[in-house]
Design an enzyme around this catalytic site. Structure first.
Site, mmCIF file in Angstrom:
data_model
loop_
_atom_site.group_PDB
_atom_site.id
_atom_site.type_symbol
_atom_site.label_atom_id
_atom_site.label_comp_id
_atom_site.label_asym_id
_atom_site.label_seq_id
_atom_site.Cartn_x
_atom_site.Cartn_y
_atom_site.Cartn_z
ATOM 1 N N TYR A 162 69.491 11.516 -15.648
ATOM 2 C CA TYR A 162 70.115 11.609 -14.322
ATOM 3 C C TYR A 162 69.982 13.048 -13.831
ATOM 4 C CZ TYR A 162 73.738 12.153 -10.786
ATOM 5 O OH TYR A 162 74.399 12.442 -9.619
ATOM 6 N N GLU B 244 69.541 12.981 -5.209
ATOM 7 C CA GLU B 244 69.922 12.437 -6.508
ATOM 8 C C GLU B 244 68.834 11.517 -7.059
ATOM 9 O OE1 GLU B 244 74.048 10.627 -7.905
ATOM 10 O OE2 GLU B 244 72.893 9.099 -6.873
#
Ligand code: GDP
Ligand code: MN
Length: 382
Positions: free
Chosen positions: A101, A189
């Site tokens: 992530y 993101e």
């Protein structure tokens, strides 16, 4: 403005982040043609502004034409938490060894950019932050220096990225930071940022929000966003330069100035009412602007009563009153209006309203009494 995954990936690609090539399509036939051209296996992905598409059945792997057709048929039109899928992104499926992530956002309390990285990718990052916060690395970046490769390597290392991909992850972080800065994003993101079996680091998903206040610097961003799923009232408001946010109550709120509108929402809530919107007509609202704002509010059919809260500074209350009179003549609203005019030319404004004898309009002197009145009216008309 939030971008669809494929639009985010295209921005990523421009800044040197590895992404899969693909095609955005809006019909089943085009999806199948794209899949045939790209080569199997492909992944068929719903393009909606909502996370958790995978769990909702909006991300499917297809290993042949038949499966591509089946998935495209099922996903087009799919309702993902209230967002209807109208566009599919077809890309060559990647093999995944590991899911990480990565994100860059603004840390408002530190007044600095924040880079986040975790080896716990592919799942909801909120869960990681709550249950295993030590697995989510957060580091502020000095905006004058930017994210250096050294700092990025430090983040990847601290986060526990596999030793052989530390550099690859660092490069991805630096590129993501570049996207965030150069595209004026408020959020960039990647979840998951994958490592392939041949140890390439690649963005498999993209979530990008652009700062609307910087739109003037990016004419190339004008076509981005989920244009097919926009609320028509919000589109109209944007065209007219009015700040309009739809809420789910039944009291229409119109004021001039964001601070005034926000406190109006609070006072209405304090009186037990529920606002249907946030509408800021801005400073210097003239008659035409007031008319447009009234029209925007009335096009929401949940609105049972309207509170008009104007504090005249640059805005002149007589102009506003004239706008309201014009709006009533044109739009003939059937819901009651409570009007509070205070400040520049307020006496004149109230005189104009009185003379016009608009039906169903109640003038109030204070914000508090106006809020109480509009809450009462909204209750009656239910
Ligand atoms: P989200 O559910 O909205 O976050 O959509 P994602 O784009 O993150 O996809 C959801 C999940 O589908 C990912 O976490 C992956 O596990 C899986 N997925 C997406 N693309 C691929 C792919 O190319 N290959 C494989 N094997 N899995 C994929
Ligand atoms: Mn994802």
């Amino acid at each position: 403005m939030d971008l669809l995954e494929y639009q985010g990936k295209q921005l990523f690609g421009r800044h040197g982040l590895a992404v899969s090539d693909g095609k955005a399509v809006t019909t089943v036939d085009d999806a199948v043609a794209a899949a045939n051209e790209i080569g199997y296996p492909v992944v068929v992905k719903a393009q909606v502004l909502m996370g958790g598409r995978g769990k909702a059945g909006g991300v499917k792997l297809a290993s042949n034409e038949e499966e591509a057709r089946e998935h495209a048929t099922n996903i087009l039109g799919l309702d993902i938490k209230g967002h209807i899928t109208r566009t599919l992104w077809i890309e060559h499926a990647s093999d995944i060894a590991t899911e990480y992530y990565a994100s860059v956002l603004l840390d408002r309390s530190a007044k600095k950019p924040l880079v986040m990285f975790s080896t716990e990718g592919g799942v909801e990052i909120e869960t990681v932050a709550e249950e295993t916060p030590e697995k989510l690395i957060k580091e502020n970046v000095d905006p004058l220096v930017g994210l250096t490769r050294e700092q990025a390597i430090g983040i990847a290392t601290k986060g526990g990225a596999d030793a052989d991909v530390i550099e690859g992850v660092a490069d991805a972080l630096v590129a993501l930071y570049e996207v965030w800065i150069e595209e004026d994003a408020s959020l960039a993101e990647i979840n998951p940022l994958i490592v392939t079996p041949d140890r390439q680091v690649k963005a498999l998903d993209a979530k990008v929000s652009l700062d609307g206040n910087a739109a003037f610097r990016h004419p190339d961003h004008a076509d981005l966003g989920d244009k097919a799923n926009l609320d028509p009232i919000e589109v109209q408001a944007a065209e007219q330069d009015v700040v309009y946010v739809k809420l789910d109550g039944n009291i229409g709120i119109l004021g001039n100035g964001a601070g005034l509108v926000m406190s109006t929402l609070d006072v209405v809530a304090q009186h037990g009412g529920s606002p249907a919107n946030f509408l800021d007509a801005g400073g210097g609202s003239d008659a035409e602007k007031v008319k447009q704002a009234v029209q925007i509010i009335l096009s929401n059919e949940n609105v049972k009563a309207v509170l008009f809260n104007i504090f005249g500074g640059i805005t002149r209350c007589d102009e506003v009153a004239n706008g309201l009179v014009a709006a009533f003549a044109d739009l003939k609203p059937t819901v009651p209006f409570v009007v509070r005019l205070d400040g520049t030319n307020d006496v004149l404004g109230r005189e104009i309203l009185e003379k016009a004898a608009l039906p169903n309009v109640y003038a109030e002197k204070t914000m508090d009494s106006a809020a109480a009145k509009v809450v009462e009216l909204a209750k009656e008309s239910r």
